[in-house]
Design an enzyme around this catalytic site. Structure first.
Site, short mmCIF file in Angstrom:
data_model
loop_
_atom_site.label_atom_id
_atom_site.label_comp_id
_atom_site.label_asym_id
_atom_site.label_seq_id
_atom_site.Cartn_x
_atom_site.Cartn_y
_atom_site.Cartn_z
CB ALA A 1 -7.37 19.48 -5.79
CB ALA A 2 -5.49 14.43 -5.62
CG ASN B 1 -1.04 3.45 -13.48
OD1 ASN B 1 -1.74 4.08 -14.27
ND2 ASN B 1 -1.45 2.33 -12.91
CE1 TYR C 1 -8.31 10.70 -9.78
CE2 TYR C 1 -9.48 11.96 -11.45
CZ TYR C 1 -8.58 10.97 -11.11
OH TYR C 1 -7.93 10.26 -12.10
CG ASP D 1 -1.85 1.18 1.26
OD1 ASP D 1 -1.62 2.15 0.49
OD2 ASP D 1 -2.81 1.15 2.05
N1 LIG Z 1 -9.58 5.38 -16.43
C1 LIG Z 1 -9.59 6.67 -16.68
O1 LIG Z 1 -10.49 7.17 -17.40
C2 LIG Z 1 -8.50 7.58 -16.14
C3 LIG Z 1 -8.42 8.88 -16.64
C4 LIG Z 1 -7.42 9.73 -16.16
C5 LIG Z 1 -6.51 9.28 -15.22
N2 LIG Z 1 -6.60 8.00 -14.74
C6 LIG Z 1 -5.59 7.56 -13.75
O2 LIG Z 1 -4.92 6.44 -14.29
C7 LIG Z 1 -4.35 5.69 -13.21
C8 LIG Z 1 -4.68 4.21 -13.40
O3 LIG Z 1 -6.07 4.03 -13.22
P1 LIG Z 1 -6.95 3.04 -14.11
O4 LIG Z 1 -7.86 3.86 -14.91
O5 LIG Z 1 -6.11 2.03 -14.77
O6 LIG Z 1 -7.86 2.40 -12.94
P2 LIG Z 1 -7.67 1.06 -12.10
O7 LIG Z 1 -7.81 -0.11 -13.00
O8 LIG Z 1 -8.60 1.19 -10.95
O9 LIG Z 1 -6.15 1.12 -11.58
C9 LIG Z 1 -5.74 1.74 -10.40
C10 LIG Z 1 -4.62 0.89 -9.80
O10 LIG Z 1 -4.01 1.58 -8.71
C11 LIG Z 1 -3.75 0.64 -7.68
N3 LIG Z 1 -3.72 1.36 -6.41
C12 LIG Z 1 -4.68 2.21 -5.92
N4 LIG Z 1 -4.35 2.64 -4.70
C13 LIG Z 1 -3.14 2.08 -4.41
C14 LIG Z 1 -2.28 2.13 -3.28
N5 LIG Z 1 -2.60 2.83 -2.19
N6 LIG Z 1 -1.11 1.45 -3.31
C15 LIG Z 1 -0.78 0.71 -4.39
N7 LIG Z 1 -1.56 0.61 -5.50
C16 LIG Z 1 -2.72 1.28 -5.49
C17 LIG Z 1 -4.91 -0.36 -7.78
O11 LIG Z 1 -4.57 -1.64 -7.27
P3 LIG Z 1 -5.00 -2.10 -5.77
O12 LIG Z 1 -6.43 -1.69 -5.57
O13 LIG Z 1 -4.79 -3.59 -5.78
O14 LIG Z 1 -4.04 -1.40 -4.87
C18 LIG Z 1 -5.11 -0.44 -9.28
O15 LIG Z 1 -4.34 -1.47 -9.85
C19 LIG Z 1 -4.91 6.28 -11.93
O16 LIG Z 1 -3.93 7.13 -11.34
C20 LIG Z 1 -6.10 7.11 -12.41
O17 LIG Z 1 -6.39 8.18 -11.54
C21 LIG Z 1 -7.57 7.14 -15.18
#
Ligand SMILES: NC(=O)c1ccc[n+]([C@@H]2O[C@H](COP(=O)([O-])OP(=O)(O)OC[C@H]3O[C@@H](n4cnc5c(N)ncnc54)[C@H](OP(=O)(O)O)[C@@H]3O)[C@@H](O)[C@H]2O)c1
Length: 256
Positions: free
Chosen positions: A162-163, A89, A160, A62
């Site tokens: 702002a982060a 990511n 979100y 984590d």
């Molecule tokens: N999908 C979109 O439309 C979109 C658009 C813009 C930006 N993003 C960004 O792209 C990135 C990837 O997201 P995604 O879309 O691929 O969604 P996702 O499939 O939900 O992937 C997020 C990943 O982050 C991991 N994670 C979350 N909190 C964590 C922690 N505290 N420690 C370690 N791992 C952690 C999760 O795994 P665990 O839960 O197993 O930890 C998961 O594998 C994110 O930063 C998201 O904000 C996504």
């Protein structure tokens, strides 16, 4: 020579596509996330993928917890002795676990949502980058952060967005710190990307159509779209690109 690539959130969605892209080059990829079973399933699926020839390993942690980020540093040093590419990511949107875009009840709820988004999107990246910092002070090293289009146009409550926006000055400052060593630090800011767990089944057909309508390409983004951009930023050809935010959103216009 195969590079060592650390991908946080590498078990699902965009992170998994990033892992696949580097492993297709024969790179050695470490997937980091909280859920061991998800990481293991991803590693097995990638290893069975005909395009993948690089080694895939996993480490459950984590990354909001300093000691856990330190454990990733210790394990990475022990297993590989180096890190060539760090892809920060991991993240997610706590606004989506309440009703999308709505403020949870009371100030305590507001504080919880803002802290949660800060932890998930900022601390995960900051702690892992700082933990691996000494390994990144070498020529050719690459750090890529994953921001969002939300950083430019809000996310409902702002927590979100702002982060994600906070990652931009972090990228600038890290670029300044690592630049003299020959390393680069950039961010990618995706628009709407499908085939991820991000929306947790909450995307409606109406909203999906609206988001596609905001692009000039007329389609959704895919994890592979983001992975290709991350891969390019990590390539030797991008060695003079640093401190930049690269948007991957099909030309979606701000504020629509
Ligand atoms: N999908 C979109 O439309 C979109 C658009 C813009 C930006 N993003 C960004 O792209 C990135 C990837 O997201 P995604 O879309 O691929 O969604 P996702 O499939 O939900 O992937 C997020 C990943 O982050 C991991 N994670 C979350 N909190 C964590 C922690 N505290 N420690 C370690 N791992 C952690 C999760 O795994 P665990 O839960 O197993 O930890 C998961 O594998 C994110 O930063 C998201 O904000 C996504």
């Amino acid at each position: 020579m195969a590079r060592v690539v650390v991908v946080s959130g590498g078990g699902t969605g965009i992170g998994r596509a990033v892992a696949r892209r580097f492993a297709a080059d024969g790179d050695r990829v470490l997937l980091v996330g909280r859920r061991e079973a998800v990481l293991r399933e991803a590693a097995e699926a990638l290893a069975a993928d005909g395009d993948v020839c690089g080694e895939i390993r996993t480490l459950a942690a984590d990354l909001t917890v300093p000691e856990e980020a330190q454990r990733v540093r210790d394990e990475t040093g022990r297993r590989y002795g180096r890190v060539d590419v760090l892809v920060n990511n991991a993240g997610g949107n706590a606004e989506l676990s309440s009703d999308e875009g709505k403020v949870p009840g009371g100030l305590a709820g507001v504080a919880r949502q803002w802290r949660s988004n800060f932890d998930a999107n900022v601390l995960t990246a900051v702690l892992l980058t700082e933990a691996l910092g000494d390994l990144l002070q070498e020529p050719g090293r690459r750090v890529v952060l994953v921001s969002s289009i939300a950083a430019y146009r809000g996310s409902g409550t702002g927590s979100y967005a702002a982060a994600k926006a906070a990652l931009h000055p972090f990228a600038y400052d890290m670029a300044g710190r690592l630049g003299p060593h020959g390393a680069t630090v950039n961010a990618v800011a995706p628009g709407y990307i499908e085939q991820t767990d991000f929306f947790g089944g909450r995307m409606t057909e109406e909203r999906r159509r609206m988001l596609i309508g905001q692009t000039v390409t007329g389609r959704v983004g895919t994890p592979a779209d983001v992975a290709e951009t991350v891969h390019w930023l990590a390539s030797p050809g991008a060695q003079h690109v640093t401190g930049q935010i690269v948007q991957v959103n099909g030309g979606a216009r701000y504020g629509n």
